[in-house]
Scaffold this motif. Structure first.
Motif, PDB file in Angstrom:
ATOM      1  N   ALA A  99       0.840  -1.206   0.000  1.00  0.00           N
ATOM      2  CA  ALA A  99       0.000   0.000   0.000  1.00  0.00           C
ATOM      3  C   ALA A  99       0.873   1.252   0.000  1.00  0.00           C
ATOM      4  O   ALA A  99       0.615   2.195  -0.762  1.00  0.00           O
ATOM      5  N   ILE A 100       1.898   1.272   0.834  1.00  0.00           N
ATOM      6  CA  ILE A 100       2.812   2.423   0.880  1.00  0.00           C
ATOM      7  C   ILE A 100       3.478   2.623  -0.481  1.00  0.00           C
ATOM      8  O   ILE A 100       3.535   3.740  -1.011  1.00  0.00           O
ATOM      9  N   ASN A 101       3.995   1.548  -1.057  1.00  0.00           N
ATOM     10  CA  ASN A 101       4.668   1.657  -2.358  1.00  0.00           C
ATOM     11  C   ASN A 101       3.696   2.032  -3.472  1.00  0.00           C
ATOM     12  O   ASN A 101       4.074   2.745  -4.403  1.00  0.00           O
ATOM     13  N   ALA A 102       2.460   1.564  -3.409  1.00  0.00           N
ATOM     14  CA  ALA A 102       1.468   1.942  -4.416  1.00  0.00           C
ATOM     15  C   ALA A 102       1.153   3.432  -4.332  1.00  0.00           C
ATOM     16  O   ALA A 102       1.025   4.108  -5.364  1.00  0.00           O
ATOM     17  N   ILE A 103       1.052   3.948  -3.127  1.00  0.00           N
ATOM     18  CA  ILE A 103       0.812   5.391  -2.954  1.00  0.00           C
ATOM     19  C   ILE A 103       1.989   6.186  -3.487  1.00  0.00           C
ATOM     20  O   ILE A 103       1.804   7.185  -4.196  1.00  0.00           O
ATOM     21  N   ARG A 104       3.212   5.747  -3.173  1.00  0.00           N
ATOM     22  CA  ARG A 104       4.407   6.421  -3.714  1.00  0.00           C
ATOM     23  C   ARG A 104       4.399   6.395  -5.234  1.00  0.00           C
ATOM     24  O   ARG A 104       4.721   7.391  -5.893  1.00  0.00           O
ATOM     25  N   TYR A 105       4.051   5.251  -5.807  1.00  0.00           N
ATOM     26  CA  TYR A 105       4.006   5.085  -7.254  1.00  0.00           C
ATOM     27  C   TYR A 105       2.974   6.039  -7.861  1.00  0.00           C
ATOM     28  O   TYR A 105       3.249   6.699  -8.870  1.00  0.00           O
ATOM     29  N   LEU A 106       1.799   6.135  -7.245  1.00  0.00           N
ATOM     30  CA  LEU A 106       0.760   7.028  -7.759  1.00  0.00           C
ATOM     31  C   LEU A 106       1.180   8.487  -7.666  1.00  0.00           C
ATOM     32  O   LEU A 106       0.936   9.267  -8.594  1.00  0.00           O
ATOM     33  N   PHE A 107       1.785   8.877  -6.541  1.00  0.00           N
ATOM     34  CA  PHE A 107       2.249  10.254  -6.414  1.00  0.00           C
ATOM     35  C   PHE A 107       3.340  10.572  -7.428  1.00  0.00           C
ATOM     36  O   PHE A 107       3.364  11.665  -7.997  1.00  0.00           O
ATOM     37  N   ALA A 108       4.245   9.645  -7.668  1.00  0.00           N
ATOM     38  CA  ALA A 108       5.305   9.875  -8.659  1.00  0.00           C
ATOM     39  C   ALA A 108       4.708  10.015 -10.057  1.00  0.00           C
ATOM     40  O   ALA A 108       5.127  10.888 -10.825  1.00  0.00           O
ATOM     41  N   SER A 109       3.723   9.191 -10.379  1.00  0.00           N
ATOM     42  CA  SER A 109       3.067   9.291 -11.683  1.00  0.00           C
ATOM     43  C   SER A 109       2.319  10.610 -11.815  1.00  0.00           C
ATOM     44  O   SER A 109       2.365  11.257 -12.856  1.00  0.00           O
ATOM     45  N   PHE A 110       1.642  11.002 -10.743  1.00  0.00           N
ATOM     46  CA  PHE A 110       0.908  12.262 -10.758  1.00  0.00           C
ATOM     47  C   PHE A 110       1.862  13.441 -10.903  1.00  0.00           C
ATOM     48  O   PHE A 110       1.621  14.360 -11.685  1.00  0.00           O
ATOM     49  N   LYS A 111       2.970  13.400 -10.177  1.00  0.00           N
ATOM     50  CA  LYS A 111       3.961  14.473 -10.246  1.00  0.00           C
ATOM     51  C   LYS A 111       4.549  14.575 -11.658  1.00  0.00           C
ATOM     52  O   LYS A 111       4.720  15.666 -12.194  1.00  0.00           O
ATOM     53  N   ALA A 112       4.838  13.423 -12.260  1.00  0.00           N
ATOM     54  CA  ALA A 112       5.396  13.427 -13.614  1.00  0.00           C
ATOM     55  C   ALA A 112       4.393  13.974 -14.623  1.00  0.00           C
ATOM     56  O   ALA A 112       4.756  14.750 -15.510  1.00  0.00           O
ATOM     57  N   SER A 113       3.123  13.607 -14.478  1.00  0.00           N
ATOM     58  CA  SER A 113       2.116  14.109 -15.422  1.00  0.00           C
ATOM     59  C   SER A 113       1.880  15.602 -15.224  1.00  0.00           C
ATOM     60  O   SER A 113       1.637  16.332 -16.195  1.00  0.00           O
ATOM     61  N   MET A 114       1.965  16.094 -13.991  1.00  0.00           N
ATOM     62  CA  MET A 114       1.807  17.524 -13.745  1.00  0.00           C
ATOM     63  C   MET A 114       2.997  18.297 -14.318  1.00  0.00           C
ATOM     64  O   MET A 114       2.815  19.378 -14.879  1.00  0.00           O
ATOM     65  N   ALA A 115       4.194  17.746 -14.201  1.00  0.00           N
ATOM     66  CA  ALA A 115       5.369  18.409 -14.755  1.00  0.00           C
ATOM     67  C   ALA A 115       5.278  18.464 -16.276  1.00  0.00           C
ATOM     68  O   ALA A 115       5.609  19.476 -16.888  1.00  0.00           O
ATOM     69  N   GLU A 116       4.784  17.381 -16.868  1.00  0.00           N
ATOM     70  CA  GLU A 116       4.618  17.348 -18.318  1.00  0.00           C
ATOM     71  C   GLU A 116       3.562  18.343 -18.767  1.00  0.00           C
ATOM     72  O   GLU A 116       3.749  19.061 -19.755  1.00  0.00           O
ATOM     73  N   ALA A 117       2.468  18.440 -18.052  1.00  0.00           N
ATOM     74  CA  ALA A 117       1.427  19.397 -18.390  1.00  0.00           C
ATOM     75  C   ALA A 117       1.929  20.822 -18.231  1.00  0.00           C
ATOM     76  O   ALA A 117       1.585  21.711 -19.037  1.00  0.00           O
ATOM     77  N   SER A 118       2.767  21.043 -17.248  1.00  0.00           N
ATOM     78  CA  SER A 118       3.342  22.372 -17.018  1.00  0.00           C
ATOM     79  C   SER A 118       4.262  22.767 -18.169  1.00  0.00           C
ATOM     80  O   SER A 118       4.253  23.904 -18.626  1.00  0.00           O
ATOM     81  N   ARG A 119       5.060  21.807 -18.659  1.00  0.00           N
ATOM     82  CA  ARG A 119       5.954  22.077 -19.783  1.00  0.00           C
ATOM     83  C   ARG A 119       5.159  22.379 -21.058  1.00  0.00           C
ATOM     84  O   ARG A 119       5.541  23.232 -21.842  1.00  0.00           O
ATOM     85  N   LYS A 120       4.076  21.672 -21.256  1.00  0.00           N
ATOM     86  CA  LYS A 120       3.262  21.890 -22.438  1.00  0.00           C
ATOM     87  C   LYS A 120       2.558  23.236 -22.392  1.00  0.00           C
ATOM     88  O   LYS A 120       2.331  23.859 -23.433  1.00  0.00           O
ATOM     89  N   ALA A 121       2.212  23.710 -21.199  1.00  0.00           N
ATOM     90  CA  ALA A 121       1.524  24.992 -21.042  1.00  0.00           C
ATOM     91  C   ALA A 121       2.448  26.161 -21.325  1.00  0.00           C
ATOM     92  O   ALA A 121       1.999  27.240 -21.686  1.00  0.00           O
ATOM     93  N   GLU A 122       3.738  25.959 -21.155  1.00  0.00           N
ATOM     94  CA  GLU A 122       4.699  27.070 -21.355  1.00  0.00           C
ATOM     95  C   GLU A 122       4.915  27.377 -22.765  1.00  0.00           C
ATOM     96  O   GLU A 122       4.849  27.094 -23.751  1.00  0.00           O
TER      97      GLU A 122
END
Length: 91
Positions: free
Chosen positions: A68-91
């Motif tokens: 459960a801990i590792n799944a939460i870490r995995y989800l947060f890392a995926s979310f962080k990566a997708s937010m960073a990608e969306a931020s780059r595309k917005a620029e």
């Protein structure tokens, strides 16, 4: 006729399989393969050398907890990566 230990071990492993089967519905496959494989290996080794059942249930609980801990870490890392990608595309 099988001895009581073998029957208890089979019952314990049925519980383990049911819990792990349920957890696999919510956890990424990479984590399932890694964590459950290691846990089952240790449980099988335990049954070869001991007649106690409580360590099996402790290992089951700890494996589910860390999955459960590792799944939460995995989800947060995926979310962080997708937010960073969306931020780059917005620029």
């Amino acid at each position: 006729m099988p001895d009581e230990h073998a029957i208890a071990a089979q019952r314990a492993m049925l519980h383990v399989n049911w819990v792990f089967g349920f957890v696999t519905l919510f956890v990424p496959k990479r984590l399932v393969d890694e964590e459950i494989g290691d846990a089952l290996e240790l449980m099988a080794k335990h049954f070869r050398y001991s007649r106690l059942l409580w360590p099996i249930y402790v290992k089951l609980a700890s494996t589910v907890f860390w999955m459960a801990i590792n799944a939460i870490r995995y989800l947060f890392a995926s979310f962080k990566a997708s937010m960073a990608e969306a931020s780059r595309k917005a620029e």
